[in-house]
Design an enzyme around this catalytic site. Structure first.
Site, PDB file in Angstrom:
ATOM      1  N   ASP A 148      18.981   3.420   2.785  1.00 54.33           N
ATOM      2  CA  ASP A 148      19.563   4.729   2.497  1.00 54.33           C
ATOM      3  C   ASP A 148      20.881   4.518   1.750  1.00 54.33           C
ATOM      4  O   ASP A 148      21.684   3.677   2.160  1.00 54.33           O
ATOM      5  CB  ASP A 148      19.856   5.460   3.817  1.00 54.33           C
ATOM      6  CG  ASP A 148      19.675   6.967   3.695  1.00 54.33           C
ATOM      7  OD1 ASP A 148      19.842   7.485   2.580  1.00 54.33           O
ATOM      8  OD2 ASP A 148      19.368   7.609   4.716  1.00 54.33           O
ATOM      9  N   HIS A 162      23.732   8.414  -6.029  1.00 50.65           N
ATOM     10  CA  HIS A 162      23.627   8.770  -4.606  1.00 50.65           C
ATOM     11  C   HIS A 162      22.680   7.865  -3.828  1.00 50.65           C
ATOM     12  O   HIS A 162      22.592   7.960  -2.608  1.00 50.65           O
ATOM     13  CB  HIS A 162      23.182  10.231  -4.468  1.00 50.65           C
ATOM     14  CG  HIS A 162      24.255  11.183  -4.877  1.00 50.65           C
ATOM     15  ND1 HIS A 162      25.075  11.818  -3.985  1.00 50.65           N
ATOM     16  CD2 HIS A 162      24.689  11.567  -6.105  1.00 50.65           C
ATOM     17  CE1 HIS A 162      25.947  12.570  -4.638  1.00 50.65           C
ATOM     18  NE2 HIS A 162      25.728  12.430  -5.927  1.00 50.65           N
TER      19      HIS A 162
HETATM   20  C1  GDG Z   1      20.786  11.450  -0.833  1.00 48.75           C
HETATM   21  C2  GDG Z   1      20.713   9.955  -0.476  1.00 48.75           C
HETATM   22  C3  GDG Z   1      23.033  10.143   0.432  1.00 48.75           C
HETATM   23  C4  GDG Z   1      18.797  17.717   6.546  1.00 48.75           C
HETATM   24  N1  GDG Z   1      17.940  18.395   7.287  1.00 48.75           N
HETATM   25  C5  GDG Z   1      18.444  19.629   7.469  1.00 48.75           C
HETATM   26  C6  GDG Z   1      19.659  19.697   6.813  1.00 48.75           C
HETATM   27  N2  GDG Z   1      19.851  18.493   6.225  1.00 48.75           N
HETATM   28  C7  GDG Z   1      21.030  18.140   5.451  1.00 48.75           C
HETATM   29  C8  GDG Z   1      21.889  17.197   6.258  1.00 48.75           C
HETATM   30  C9  GDG Z   1      22.586  16.387   5.187  1.00 48.75           C
HETATM   31  C10 GDG Z   1      21.568  16.379   4.039  1.00 48.75           C
HETATM   32  O1  GDG Z   1      20.663  17.438   4.273  1.00 48.75           O
HETATM   33  C11 GDG Z   1      20.789  15.073   3.992  1.00 48.75           C
HETATM   34  O2  GDG Z   1      21.599  14.083   3.484  1.00 48.75           O
HETATM   35  P1  GDG Z   1      21.286  12.521   3.632  1.00 48.75           P
HETATM   36  O3  GDG Z   1      22.470  11.788   3.173  1.00 48.75           O
HETATM   37  O4  GDG Z   1      20.976  12.195   5.040  1.00 48.75           O
HETATM   38  O5  GDG Z   1      19.987  12.212   2.786  1.00 48.75           O
HETATM   39  P2  GDG Z   1      19.323  12.563   1.319  1.00 48.75           P
HETATM   40  O6  GDG Z   1      18.887  13.957   1.238  1.00 48.75           O
HETATM   41  O7  GDG Z   1      18.276  11.542   1.145  1.00 48.75           O
HETATM   42  O8  GDG Z   1      20.478  12.361   0.238  1.00 48.75           O
HETATM   43  C12 GDG Z   1      21.615   9.678   0.714  1.00 48.75           C
HETATM   44  C13 GDG Z   1      23.068  11.576  -0.075  1.00 48.75           C
HETATM   45  O9  GDG Z   1      22.184  11.749  -1.178  1.00 48.75           O
HETATM   46  C14 GDG Z   1      24.454  11.995  -0.512  1.00 48.75           C
HETATM   47  O10 GDG Z   1      24.953  11.155  -1.482  1.00 48.75           O
HETATM   48  O11 GDG Z   1      23.774  10.066   1.628  1.00 48.75           O
HETATM   49  O12 GDG Z   1      21.601   8.302   1.001  1.00 48.75           O
HETATM   50  O13 GDG Z   1      19.374   9.558  -0.219  1.00 48.75           O
HETATM   51  O14 GDG Z   1      23.741  17.040   4.750  1.00 48.75           O
HETATM   52  O15 GDG Z   1      22.732  17.959   7.057  1.00 48.75           O
HETATM   53  N3  GDG Z   1      20.427  20.792   6.831  1.00 48.75           N
HETATM   54  C15 GDG Z   1      19.966  21.880   7.522  1.00 48.75           C
HETATM   55  N4  GDG Z   1      18.773  21.860   8.142  1.00 48.75           N
HETATM   56  C16 GDG Z   1      17.992  20.782   8.149  1.00 48.75           C
HETATM   57  O16 GDG Z   1      16.912  20.811   8.735  1.00 48.75           O
HETATM   58  N5  GDG Z   1      20.717  22.961   7.550  1.00 48.75           N
END
Ligand code: GDG
Length: 742
Positions: free
Chosen positions: A386, A177
């Protein structure tokens, strides 16, 4: 092998369980966690249940670490509607060294290009091995035939190979990821760890990465760490093929898109609108992490405020940071720095009635998140690095009632698919300021057009397509493994070959030379044929029913010398020249060899730089031999040479690279051993066809021969040949048996 159309049982292995486990009167109950991976798999499970999809035949199993593990043991049944849960127990101290240490103090910063944050500690590595082994132990207890094991992320890089050792036939997919870094970064790991990680990952059948760059980085690291052959995205390990491929993770588009109009979201939107009272809204939400570029984003916004005073009082930046790892010193310090910067900027630019930044350090509810995505005029998503970034995709899916503009860092994997966003370098604060101003004034038509294209793409390749694409490609590689499987020749097969040979009236035998009839020598000219081998070949070739074809990369003069006074057909230079038994040499193609003038100086340069290597020039090719060089040095130079040549091939099509045993050959692109063999095989003439070879140049031959051919590859490499034989003497023994059988 028939096409697999369903999975008996999907078993997910990921560091954290998707639920926190709480004790109830009835037993243990699982309460859902949040996060990118959890959302993805949960969406998949819901979708399978909703659509009664029969692709996966039973409830998904999830193995991971629970939050209050000391209480949970395997004797407690954990209830959950989506998953059967397998808790993995890791002692607290080991977990600190494994997760806090090796994962988050080393792999996370290294894979996100922050090498100065890396901590190298032997105790971390030991704990990492230990934790991966504990996952393996738990999985081995429950694995059944037909299971599809899907391992996730950087915490479990050693697990695929550990499982493979104990369950050789199980299907294993692995998905990373986070980014996979370039070799320049990866090589900072101690040699032993590097090897273990690469070999650990190669235990899987399919390795998934978010984007092609990461898959290519991985392949390059495989090349630099092991001696395995890699062709395009396929790695030929000792016993099987492994594929490394890009699968950009998607979101549940429908869920986000439709939530924008739900009652709960509309209520939140009304509240926010009231607070905004006509101001434009810039929005960002990320976990607290240095990879997300939070400080850099604030700096860019500050430049914007400085350069564009006309926006003062008219724009608000809602800067949401979700608590994460904030008990760790580095994160604590970063949080402090963020808060002091927000305070300073607000202090500098606020008025009685206006604050430029509304900072929140908390997690938002799903409806709050969706409401802010939809209402905001600008989504400012600027990670320094990222893997993918799901927030960017969710932002696009949520542009329903108020279409906004996505400003996205080009360092996020998502930038590959979201190319209609305004892409920026997150380190360039001036650029960030400029694009914020541009986004705030972008006309509605342009906004709409950009969004539509992105929406269409992420709607098509959503989280379900992502998962099914991954499953299907795993089945494809399994099929290819089956085709290339190594089956060592056994007595019963030898007997069958001899018996078929005896019965046949028109036999054709293709025999490669180096590595097949003759072992490798220090110099090519020293690898001459042994008298006993020649005797067998003579014996075979005087049989009127036989057509013996020596098919080699050697030049014609050499082959003439070795096979003087024999009744064999010779194929030289991989098919450039053919001399049918009893006739003269003929060239099969007329080709322009002007490319040699470009390639020769490059090879000469590599001979100068790598002691012990030399060039062999043939009519249709140039070969760089490295059998006498120090193997470590040669490996490094070989990769450089491949890269140089690949660059040239991109612009030219008149030559191609052929790799044999310790030789890289560049030849005119219009012939190979397969083509030569085709021209020598009379249709439906031979009732016994046999072919033996030892390297990838012989694969062209194996590929074109009819299904009933006995194809044999010397050594244990995966091959299109039906059988493998361990050594040259064993092949010679078999040829002797054939010669003696009539
Ligand atoms: C890893 C990789 C890759 C965030 N804040 C809130 C919230 N979120 C949810 C978002 C999104 C998820 O969490 C975050 O996903 P990201 O992809 O932006 O980042 P990472 O957590 O670092 O994830 C990344 C991912 O794995 C998947 O493969 O894309 O690059 O680092 O879904 O919506 N959800 C709620 N409240 C929040 O305050 N409900």
């Amino acid at each position: 092998m028939e096409k697999i159309t369903h999975i008996e049982r999907l078993v997910i292995a990921a560091y954290r369980l998707p639920f926190k486990i709480t004790k109830t009167k009835k037993g243990y109950r699982a309460v859902q966690n949040s996060g990118g991976l959890v959302s993805a798999i949960l969406a998949l499970s819901e979708n399978l249940q909703k659509t009664k999809n029969e692709f996966i035949n039973s409830k998904i199993v999830w193995a991971g670490i629970g939050d209050n593990l000391p209480e949970v043991t395997f004797t407690n049944k954990i209830e959950n509607e989506h998953f059967d849960i397998i808790p993995v127990e890791i002692p607290q101290r080991t977990n600190e060294l494994f997760y806090g240490g090796f994962c988050n103090d080393l792999l996370w910063p290294l894979f996100h290009y922050f090498p100065t944050y890396c901590v190298f500690d032997d105790a971390y590595y030991e704990a990492y091995q230990d934790a991966n082994a504990r996952f393996c132990d738990e999985l081995i207890k429950i694995i059944k035939p037909g299971d599809f094991i899907w391992i996730h992320d950087y915490q479990l890089l050693l697990l695929p190979e550990m499982l493979r050792q104990r369950a050789p036939d199980v299907t294993i997919g692995f998905f990373l990821h986070i980014p996979f870094p370039s070799f320049e970064l990866f090589r900072l790991l101690p040699r032993e760890w590097r090897k273990a990680i690469i070999n650990g990952m190669l235990g899987a059948d399919l390795l998934g990465f978010h984007i092609n760059d990461y898959a290519q980085h991985f392949i390059k690291c495989v090349k630099r760490t092991t001696s395995f052959e890699c062709r395009q995205n396929i790695i030929y390990t000792h016993h099987k093929l492994v594929k490394a491929e890009a699968f950009p993770i998607g979101i549940d588009f429908e869920k986000f898109n439709s939530a924008c109009l739900s009652k709960k979201t509309v209520t939140v939107k009304l509240k926010v609108k009231k607070i905004l009272s006509g101001q434009k809204l810039i929005f960002s939400v990320d976990r607290l992490d240095y990879s997300k570029g939070l400080l850099s984003r604030l700096a860019g916004y500050e430049v914007f405020l400085e350069k564009y005073p006309q926006w003062h009082g008219k724009v608000m930046f809602n800067f949401v940071v979700v608590p994460s790892r904030d008990h760790i010193k580095k994160y604590k310090e970063m949080k402090k720095e963020i808060e002091s910067m927000v305070g300073r900027i607000n202090g500098k630019y606020s008025s009685l009635s206006w604050r430029p930044i509304v900072y929140q350090y908390k997690s938002l509810s799903f409806n709050e998140l969706v409401a802010l995505y939809d209402l905001s005029d600008v989504g400012l998503i600027t990670p320094l690095r990222d893997g993918m970034n799901l927030v960017a995709k969710e932002y696009v899916a949520c542009q329903v009632t108020n279409e906004g503009v996505l400003i996205l860092s080009e360092m996020a994997g998502a930038a590959d698919e979201l190319s209609e966003a305004i892409l920026i370098n997150p380190f360039d604060h001036n650029e960030m300021a400029e694009v914020i101003a541009k986004a705030l004034t972008m006309n509605p038509t342009e906004k709409h057009e950009r969004l539509e294209k992105m929406k269409h793409r992420i709607m098509q390749y959503n989280v379900f397509t992502w998962a099914f694409d991954f499953f299907n490609q795993t089945f494809d590689i399994k099929k290819q493994q089956h085709t290339m499987a190594t089956t060592f020749i056994e007595d019963v097969i030898t007997k069958q070959i001899v018996s078929d040979y005896k019965k046949a009236q028109h036999r054709t035998l293709f025999l490669d030379y180096d590595g097949t009839l003759v072992p490798f020598a220090k110099l090519p000219e020293l690898a001459t044929i042994h008298q006993n081998t020649l005797k067998v070949i003579r014996q075979l070739s005087i049989d009127q029913k036989n057509q013996i074809i020596i098919i080699s990369g050697r030049d014609k003069e050499f082959l003439d010398q070795q096979f003087a006074n024999t009744n064999v057909t010779l194929v030289a230079e991989h098919g450039y020249f053919i001399k049918v038994a009893g006739k003269e040499w003929e060239s099969t193609i007329k080709s322009d060899m002007a490319w040699k003038e470009t390639i020769r100086p490059i090879l000469t340069e590599f001979v100068d730089r790598c002691n012990g290597t030399f060039i062999e020039e043939k009519t249709g090719s140039l070969a760089w031999h490295y059998r006498n060089a120090n193997s470590e040095n040669a490996k490094v130079r070989l990769h450089e040479l491949r890269d140089r040549l690949a660059e040239l091939i991109r612009h030219k099509t008149d030559f191609e690279i052929l790799e044999g045993h310790k030789v890289l050959e560049i030849k005119s692109g219009r012939y190979d051993k397969g083509e030569a063999a085709k021209s020598l095989l009379k249709p439906n003439h031979s009732d016994f066809i046999f072919a033996a070879g030892d390297d990838r140049t012989d694969e062209f031959l194996f590929k074109i021969l009819p299904e009933n051919t006995y194809t044999i590859r010397i050594g244990s490499s995966p091959s299109l040949a039906k059988y493998n034989i361990t050594s040259i003497p064993l092949l010679l023994k078999l040829l002797k048996e054939l010669a003696a059988s009539v």
